[in-house]
Design an enzyme around this catalytic site. Structure first.
Site, PDB file in Angstrom:
ATOM      1  N   ASP A  36       0.865  -1.182   0.000  1.00  0.00           N
ATOM      2  CA  ASP A  36       0.000   0.000   0.000  1.00  0.00           C
ATOM      3  C   ASP A  36       0.898   1.228   0.000  1.00  0.00           C
ATOM      4  OD1 ASP A  36      -3.216   0.481   0.914  1.00  0.00           O
ATOM      5  OD2 ASP A  36      -1.867   2.203   1.146  1.00  0.00           O
ATOM      6  N   ARG A  41       0.033   1.512   7.264  1.00  0.00           N
ATOM      7  CA  ARG A  41      -1.291   0.890   7.279  1.00  0.00           C
ATOM      8  C   ARG A  41      -1.171  -0.589   6.899  1.00  0.00           C
ATOM      9  NH1 ARG A  41      -6.662   3.245   4.315  1.00  0.00           N
ATOM     10  NH2 ARG A  41      -8.055   1.611   5.001  1.00  0.00           N
ATOM     11  N   TYR A  66       6.732  -3.534  -4.147  1.00  0.00           N
ATOM     12  CA  TYR A  66       6.468  -4.233  -5.417  1.00  0.00           C
ATOM     13  C   TYR A  66       7.536  -5.287  -5.692  1.00  0.00           C
ATOM     14  CZ  TYR A  66       2.732  -0.981  -6.421  1.00  0.00           C
ATOM     15  OH  TYR A  66       1.561  -0.285  -6.364  1.00  0.00           O
ATOM     16  N   VAL A 123     -14.741  -1.482 -12.237  1.00  0.00           N
ATOM     17  CA  VAL A 123     -13.853  -2.631 -12.434  1.00  0.00           C
ATOM     18  C   VAL A 123     -13.658  -3.008 -13.909  1.00  0.00           C
ATOM     19  CG1 VAL A 123     -15.608  -4.440 -12.065  1.00  0.00           C
ATOM     20  CG2 VAL A 123     -13.231  -4.885 -11.497  1.00  0.00           C
ATOM     21  N   THR A 150     -23.565 -11.715  -9.269  1.00  0.00           N
ATOM     22  CA  THR A 150     -24.128 -13.054  -9.461  1.00  0.00           C
ATOM     23  C   THR A 150     -24.297 -13.756  -8.111  1.00  0.00           C
ATOM     24  OG1 THR A 150     -23.208 -13.224 -11.684  1.00  0.00           O
ATOM     25  CG2 THR A 150     -23.662 -15.295 -10.563  1.00  0.00           C
ATOM     26  N   ALA A 151     -23.304 -13.595  -7.241  1.00  0.00           N
ATOM     27  CA  ALA A 151     -23.401 -14.203  -5.895  1.00  0.00           C
ATOM     28  C   ALA A 151     -24.579 -13.599  -5.134  1.00  0.00           C
ATOM     29  CB  ALA A 151     -22.101 -13.973  -5.133  1.00  0.00           C
ATOM     30  N   ARG A 152     -24.742 -12.283  -5.275  1.00  0.00           N
ATOM     31  CA  ARG A 152     -25.864 -11.624  -4.586  1.00  0.00           C
ATOM     32  C   ARG A 152     -27.194 -12.154  -5.112  1.00  0.00           C
ATOM     33  NH1 ARG A 152     -22.968  -5.707  -4.949  1.00  0.00           N
ATOM     34  NH2 ARG A 152     -22.185  -5.632  -2.824  1.00  0.00           N
ATOM     35  N   HIS A 169     -28.184 -21.944 -10.363  1.00  0.00           N
ATOM     36  CA  HIS A 169     -27.369 -21.545 -11.506  1.00  0.00           C
ATOM     37  C   HIS A 169     -28.064 -20.385 -12.204  1.00  0.00           C
ATOM     38  CE1 HIS A 169     -24.615 -24.941 -11.172  1.00  0.00           C
ATOM     39  NE2 HIS A 169     -25.671 -25.530 -10.640  1.00  0.00           N
ATOM     40  N   HIS A 176     -20.243  -4.504 -14.425  1.00  0.00           N
ATOM     41  CA  HIS A 176     -20.475  -4.527 -12.978  1.00  0.00           C
ATOM     42  C   HIS A 176     -20.967  -3.126 -12.642  1.00  0.00           C
ATOM     43  CE1 HIS A 176     -19.974  -4.802  -8.681  1.00  0.00           C
ATOM     44  NE2 HIS A 176     -19.050  -3.867  -8.683  1.00  0.00           N
ATOM     45  N   THR A 230     -18.370  -1.286   0.907  1.00  0.00           N
ATOM     46  CA  THR A 230     -18.671  -2.726   0.901  1.00  0.00           C
ATOM     47  C   THR A 230     -17.346  -3.470   0.978  1.00  0.00           C
ATOM     48  OG1 THR A 230     -18.568  -3.025  -1.496  1.00  0.00           O
ATOM     49  CG2 THR A 230     -20.696  -2.363  -0.591  1.00  0.00           C
TER      50      THR A 230
HETATM   51  N1  LIG Z   1     -15.276  -5.017  -7.816  1.00  0.00           N
HETATM   52  C1  LIG Z   1     -16.168  -4.940  -6.850  1.00  0.00           C
HETATM   53  O1  LIG Z   1     -17.175  -5.672  -6.856  1.00  0.00           O
HETATM   54  C2  LIG Z   1     -15.920  -3.969  -5.738  1.00  0.00           C
HETATM   55  C3  LIG Z   1     -16.649  -4.032  -4.539  1.00  0.00           C
HETATM   56  C4  LIG Z   1     -16.343  -3.108  -3.537  1.00  0.00           C
HETATM   57  C5  LIG Z   1     -15.373  -2.121  -3.745  1.00  0.00           C
HETATM   58  N2  LIG Z   1     -14.699  -2.097  -4.920  1.00  0.00           N
HETATM   59  C6  LIG Z   1     -13.666  -1.091  -5.205  1.00  0.00           C
HETATM   60  O2  LIG Z   1     -12.452  -1.462  -4.555  1.00  0.00           O
HETATM   61  C7  LIG Z   1     -11.642  -0.291  -4.440  1.00  0.00           C
HETATM   62  C8  LIG Z   1     -11.102  -0.191  -3.011  1.00  0.00           C
HETATM   63  O3  LIG Z   1     -12.163   0.083  -2.120  1.00  0.00           O
HETATM   64  P1  LIG Z   1     -11.841   0.281  -0.555  1.00  0.00           P
HETATM   65  O4  LIG Z   1     -13.148   0.447   0.124  1.00  0.00           O
HETATM   66  O5  LIG Z   1     -10.903  -0.788  -0.100  1.00  0.00           O
HETATM   67  O6  LIG Z   1     -11.065   1.689  -0.600  1.00  0.00           O
HETATM   68  P2  LIG Z   1     -10.093   2.261   0.523  1.00  0.00           P
HETATM   69  O7  LIG Z   1     -10.027   3.720   0.292  1.00  0.00           O
HETATM   70  O8  LIG Z   1     -10.484   1.722   1.860  1.00  0.00           O
HETATM   71  O9  LIG Z   1      -8.675   1.601   0.149  1.00  0.00           O
HETATM   72  C9  LIG Z   1      -7.924   1.963  -0.958  1.00  0.00           C
HETATM   73  C10 LIG Z   1      -6.483   1.708  -0.594  1.00  0.00           C
HETATM   74  O10 LIG Z   1      -5.691   1.899  -1.776  1.00  0.00           O
HETATM   75  C11 LIG Z   1      -4.490   2.502  -1.352  1.00  0.00           C
HETATM   76  N3  LIG Z   1      -3.846   3.140  -2.514  1.00  0.00           N
HETATM   77  C12 LIG Z   1      -4.253   4.242  -3.200  1.00  0.00           C
HETATM   78  N4  LIG Z   1      -3.396   4.512  -4.187  1.00  0.00           N
HETATM   79  C13 LIG Z   1      -2.429   3.567  -4.140  1.00  0.00           C
HETATM   80  C14 LIG Z   1      -1.272   3.301  -4.903  1.00  0.00           C
HETATM   81  N5  LIG Z   1      -0.906   4.095  -5.928  1.00  0.00           N
HETATM   82  N6  LIG Z   1      -0.507   2.252  -4.566  1.00  0.00           N
HETATM   83  C15 LIG Z   1      -0.846   1.457  -3.532  1.00  0.00           C
HETATM   84  N7  LIG Z   1      -1.936   1.650  -2.767  1.00  0.00           N
HETATM   85  C16 LIG Z   1      -2.720   2.694  -3.066  1.00  0.00           C
HETATM   86  C17 LIG Z   1      -4.904   3.489  -0.249  1.00  0.00           C
HETATM   87  O11 LIG Z   1      -3.808   3.860   0.583  1.00  0.00           O
HETATM   88  C18 LIG Z   1      -5.943   2.638   0.494  1.00  0.00           C
HETATM   89  O12 LIG Z   1      -5.362   1.870   1.537  1.00  0.00           O
HETATM   90  C19 LIG Z   1     -12.540   0.902  -4.833  1.00  0.00           C
HETATM   91  O13 LIG Z   1     -12.255   1.248  -6.172  1.00  0.00           O
HETATM   92  C20 LIG Z   1     -13.929   0.319  -4.716  1.00  0.00           C
HETATM   93  O14 LIG Z   1     -14.855   0.990  -5.523  1.00  0.00           O
HETATM   94  C21 LIG Z   1     -14.935  -3.002  -5.898  1.00  0.00           C
END
Ligand SMILES: NC(=O)c1ccc[n+]([C@@H]2O[C@H](COP(=O)([O-])OP(=O)(O)OC[C@H]3O[C@@H](n4cnc5c(N)ncnc54)[C@H](O)[C@@H]3O)[C@@H](O)[C@H]2O)c1
Length: 315
Positions: A36, A41, A66, A123, A150-152, A169, A176, A230
């Site tokens: 992160d 954190r 990385y 996404v 889909t799970a929901r 199914h 999304h 979420t």
């Molecule tokens: N695909 C899905 O179904 C789904 C569901 C829920 C949330 N999400 C998405 O997941 C993402 C994360 O949500 P969250 O609630 O965990 O957000 P969050 O703000 O709690 O966490 C994001 C994290 O990313 C880190 N970050 C930001 N830029 C960074 C970088 N360049 N390098 C490394 N780390 C970095 C931040 O420090 C933070 O810890 C959001 O885009 C959210 O919309 C997707």
């Protein structure tokens, strides 16, 4: 030599931590490395999980860089910028693309072989952008897509019919997001189609199904209005997808992938049921769609393409 399983998570926010917890509890790997931009954190989250080892499996969790991801077979990306007050959705997207540009460059430098699982929103567009930026094969970039939706839906149908959701199914495909498409025409339980059949004394009722689908489509808004974000279900979704890759399961999952002519759609990422195994996402399944479902899928693709070109113009 037996290769140690290593999973990386980029982004230790709500979603990254929920995924780490689910992966940890399932014992999917030996090493779990959390990256992160806020290193402290990531360290705190890793320490917190490690203290539960006595109740779970021997998974070593640590914060890393990385460079530490070089042995990873799977890297999950949940990083993202949060909205600033008054910022438009497109401006946020443009900023998220910049975040992704750096992340993909680092991942290409340090773990070229890993399968990438993208969860950051939006996404489908993030997966598409990642596909275009990375030097790895398209099959090695998978978006969680409509797996969660889909799970929901299966959970709600399970409650409606009083059946184990795992025995239901039914897929949601496309974006999304708001334009996603439920596939009622192929939904079944135990080989019995839902449409046109009474199951367990309940006739297929279009109004009830529409209500269930609306609940799915709006569920993220409803949850965010209550708890602010979420995390739990998407964390388990990510763990399930990761297991399908690492165990070379060839499971059929509705994930976001690059389309190359399926249903006449090309050059955009969205979800259709696809085989997921060790090499990533490969063969797509192409269930026969009703005319309305097909129309919905094409509309979904058009919306995503339009957003993608708008972001590119604005960045
Ligand atoms: N695909 C899905 O179904 C789904 C569901 C829920 C949330 N999400 C998405 O997941 C993402 C994360 O949500 P969250 O609630 O965990 O957000 P969050 O703000 O709690 O966490 C994001 C994290 O990313 C880190 N970050 C930001 N830029 C960074 C970088 N360049 N390098 C490394 N780390 C970095 C931040 O420090 C933070 O810890 C959001 O885009 C959210 O919309 C997707």
């Amino acid at each position: 030599m037996i290769q140690k399983r290593t999973i990386g998570i980029v982004g230790a926010g709500h979603v990254g931590v929920a995924a780490a917890y689910a992966i940890f509890m399932a014992g999917l790997c030996r090493d779990l490395i959390v990256v992160d931009q806020d290193r402290r954190r990531a360290e705190g989250e890793a320490m917190d999980l490690m203290h539960a080892q006595a109740f779970a499996r021997r998974v070593q969790v640590r914060a890393g860089s990385y460079r530490d991801l070089s042995p990873a077979q799977v890297v999950i990306v949940t990083a993202g910028a949060a909205s600033r007050a008054g910022e438009s959705r497109l401006a946020l997207l443009a900023r998220n693309l910049e975040v992704f540009r750096t992340i993909v460059r680092e991942l290409d430098r340090h773990c070229r072989e890993a399968v990438l699982i993208i969860a950051s929103n939006p996404v489908d567009l993030m997966t598409h952008f990642c596909q275009r930026q990375t030097r790895r094969a398209a099959s090695q970039v998978i978006g969680t897509g409509t797996m969660l939706d889909t799970a929901r839906l299966r959970a709600l149908l399970g409650a409606y019919y009083e059946v184990d959701p795992r025995s239901i199914h039914a897929y949601i495909i496309g974006e999304h997001g708001d334009s996603e498409v439920p596939l009622w025409s192929t939904a079944h339980i135990g080989g019995t189609p839902l449409e046109g059949h009474a199951l367990f004394g309940k006739a297929f009722n279009r109004a009830d199904m529409d209500r269930l689908f609306t609940a799915v489509r709006t569920s993220a808004y409803e949850i965010i209005a209550r708890k602010g974000y979420t995390s739990s279900a998407i964390g388990l979704t990510i763990a399930r997808l990761t297991a399908a890759v690492l165990n070379d399961e060839n499971s059929v999952l509705p994930v976001s992938r690059k389309l190359v002519g399926e249903y006449g759609i090309s050059d955009i990422c969205l979800s259709i049921p696809s085989i997921v195994g060790f090499r990533g996402v490969h063969n797509a399944l192409l269930p026969q769609l009703s005319p309305k479902e097909y129309e919905g899928l094409v509309r979904s693709a058009d919306i995503l393409k339009k957003h993608f070109s708008e972001i590119r113009e604005s960045s």
